[in-house]
Design an enzyme around this catalytic site. Structure first.
Site, PDB file in Angstrom:
ATOM      1  N   GLY A  19       5.346  84.875  29.249  1.00 53.67           N
ATOM      2  CA  GLY A  19       5.401  86.034  30.135  1.00 53.67           C
ATOM      3  C   GLY A  19       6.747  86.718  29.998  1.00 53.67           C
ATOM      4  O   GLY A  19       7.735  86.105  29.610  1.00 53.67           O
ATOM      5  N   SER A  22      11.251  92.580  33.472  1.00 54.47           N
ATOM      6  CA  SER A  22      12.311  93.557  33.224  1.00 54.47           C
ATOM      7  C   SER A  22      13.616  92.905  32.792  1.00 54.47           C
ATOM      8  O   SER A  22      14.367  93.467  32.002  1.00 54.47           O
ATOM      9  CB  SER A  22      12.558  94.376  34.493  1.00 54.47           C
ATOM     10  OG  SER A  22      11.380  95.025  34.885  1.00 54.47           O
ATOM     11  N   TYR A  23      13.915  91.729  33.331  1.00 53.88           N
ATOM     12  CA  TYR A  23      15.191  91.097  32.976  1.00 53.88           C
ATOM     13  C   TYR A  23      15.060  89.587  32.807  1.00 53.88           C
ATOM     14  O   TYR A  23      15.955  88.827  33.121  1.00 53.88           O
ATOM     15  CB  TYR A  23      16.266  91.424  34.020  1.00 53.88           C
ATOM     16  CG  TYR A  23      15.778  91.472  35.449  1.00 53.88           C
ATOM     17  CD1 TYR A  23      15.442  92.692  36.033  1.00 53.88           C
ATOM     18  CD2 TYR A  23      15.639  90.316  36.197  1.00 53.88           C
ATOM     19  CE1 TYR A  23      14.982  92.755  37.337  1.00 53.88           C
ATOM     20  CE2 TYR A  23      15.186  90.370  37.498  1.00 53.88           C
ATOM     21  CZ  TYR A  23      14.863  91.600  38.072  1.00 53.88           C
ATOM     22  OH  TYR A  23      14.405  91.649  39.362  1.00 53.88           O
ATOM     23  N   LYS A  25      12.287  86.283  30.859  1.00 53.36           N
ATOM     24  CA  LYS A  25      11.051  85.909  30.162  1.00 53.36           C
ATOM     25  C   LYS A  25      10.809  84.425  30.373  1.00 53.36           C
ATOM     26  O   LYS A  25      11.710  83.665  30.759  1.00 53.36           O
ATOM     27  CB  LYS A  25      11.154  86.234  28.668  1.00 53.36           C
ATOM     28  CG  LYS A  25      12.348  85.580  27.976  1.00 53.36           C
ATOM     29  CD  LYS A  25      12.602  86.186  26.604  1.00 53.36           C
ATOM     30  CE  LYS A  25      13.923  85.706  26.024  1.00 53.36           C
ATOM     31  NZ  LYS A  25      14.285  86.381  24.781  1.00 53.36           N
ATOM     32  N   LYS A  41      11.987  79.356  31.989  1.00 49.09           N
ATOM     33  CA  LYS A  41      12.288  80.713  32.435  1.00 49.09           C
ATOM     34  C   LYS A  41      13.728  81.017  32.042  1.00 49.09           C
ATOM     35  O   LYS A  41      14.639  80.249  32.352  1.00 49.09           O
ATOM     36  CB  LYS A  41      12.101  80.840  33.948  1.00 49.09           C
ATOM     37  CG  LYS A  41      12.399  82.246  34.478  1.00 49.09           C
ATOM     38  CD  LYS A  41      12.233  82.340  35.992  1.00 49.09           C
ATOM     39  CE  LYS A  41      10.798  82.451  36.378  1.00 49.09           C
ATOM     40  NZ  LYS A  41      10.656  82.826  37.826  1.00 49.09           N
ATOM     41  N   ASP A 136       4.800  85.588  48.228  1.00 47.61           N
ATOM     42  CA  ASP A 136       4.185  86.280  47.086  1.00 47.61           C
ATOM     43  C   ASP A 136       2.988  85.466  46.587  1.00 47.61           C
ATOM     44  O   ASP A 136       2.821  85.277  45.380  1.00 47.61           O
ATOM     45  CB  ASP A 136       5.214  86.505  45.979  1.00 47.61           C
ATOM     46  CG  ASP A 136       4.731  87.516  44.928  1.00 47.61           C
ATOM     47  OD1 ASP A 136       3.814  88.305  45.237  1.00 47.61           O
ATOM     48  OD2 ASP A 136       5.269  87.506  43.807  1.00 47.61           O
TER      49      ASP A 136
END
Length: 323
Positions: A19, A22-23, A25, A41, A136
């Site tokens: 995945g 923006s800043y 992966k 990550k 979330d």
């Protein structure tokens, strides 16, 4: 220094990207020490906004270090380099996320959904008992291991609860998360106990498990909130559900926060015990498809993928599992 070199020195062999945001992966890797594949990550602090560095990243790391539960993704190691990169090494969700699984396999049978949902609710109880709200919860943030067990992930929006001088929980005023899964009080910007808002999101997830549909169409958020506040939940007649399952969904998707279940009440609900009744549900039901949203229709991506409405944080990349 290159990621592969940094991680190689620690015994990790990098593989494919799972995945990207923006800043940051998430990449898969093989760990020599653990003798298994892991997810890593990678966050580049030089490319991230100040709010993320000062607020969200520390919260995520605190949650990952404090929360340990069989149905929460395990964190093996967190380290930072002098070049400003943070590496979070986690358990790999071998079978990808729950949304993709449902898109492929369709609606779950109740007996299967009961097992999966119980695992998820147990993970949320651990979070809430530890004074954390996830904030979330959505199908994309629920990963599946090799045996299709639930593994809750992505604590980037999580928050450790604070209390005032009288011991009362300080209400959350920040809107974060995804409109399709967010409780109406969150969407309306009403200060709320984020644990109670997590419960609403559990209702959306359970509905999605058993129907392979979203209960509400978030293409018009104002209209969606109106439907939610009227406690109008579409129960399609095309699929039979037990009284208990519909009753749990009905009480999870309760717009009145004072009447919504807490996580202990969720786990004690009759549907999560031995199944009993097989009678048709007496609960009010909207006409089929009135405001539900098909996961397989190939609608625009913003309707299928949960949308972040937070101006404070964009997704920094999450684990998706092997394609």
């Amino acid at each position: 220094m290159d990621d592969a070199v940094v991680l190689g020195k620690k015994g990790y062999s990098l593989s494919n990207t799972l995945g990207e945001g923006s800043y940051g992966k998430v990449k898969s890797a093989y760990c020599d020490r653990l003798k298994c594949n892991v997810a890593i990550k990678i966050i580049d602090k030089r490319k991230t906004p100040r709010d993320f560095l000062e607020k969200f990243l520390p919260r995520e790391i605190e949650a990952l270090r404090r929360l340990h539960h069989p149905s929460i993704i395990k964190t093996y190691e967190i380290f930072e380099t002098s070049a400003g990169k943070v590496y979070i090494v986690m358990e790999l969700g071998e079978k990808g996320d729950l949304l993709d699984y449902i898109k492929i396999t369709g609606a779950m049978k109740e007996d299967i959904a009961r097992i999966k949902f119980h695992q998820l609710a147990s993970a949320i109880k651990h979070c809430h008992d530890s004074d954390f709200a996830h904030r979330d919860l959505k199908c994309e943030n629920i990963l599946l291991d090799e045996d299709l067990n639930i593994k809750l992930s992505d604590f980037g929006f999580s928050k450790s609860l604070s209390r005032d001088e009288n011991g009362r929980t300080i209400l959350s005023k920040t809107f974060c998360g995804s409109a399709a899964y967010a409780a109406p009080e969150v969407l309306q910007g009403i200060p709320c106990d984020p644990r109670i808002s997590d419960i609403w999101s559990l209702g959306v997830i359970l509905y999605t498990m058993v129907y392979a549909l979203m209960p509400f169409d978030d293409s018009n958020v104002r209209k969606m909130i109106c439907i939610q506040k009227q406690h109008r939940i579409p129960f399609p007649k095309s699929k039979y559900l037990t009284v208990e399952c519909k009753d749990l969904i009905y009480h999870l998707l309760q717009p009145n926060v004072s009447q919504r279940l807490c996580i202990d009440q969720v786990l004690k609900h009759s549907w999560l015990q031995t199944p009993k009744s097989r009678l048709p549900s007496p609960l009010p039901a909207a006409e089929e498809g009135e405001c539900s949203q098909n996961l397989r229709e190939g609608k625009p991506e913003h309707k299928l993928q949960a949308k972040s409405h937070s101006a404070e944080r964009e997704g920094e990349g999450k684990q998706k599992g092997p394609s």
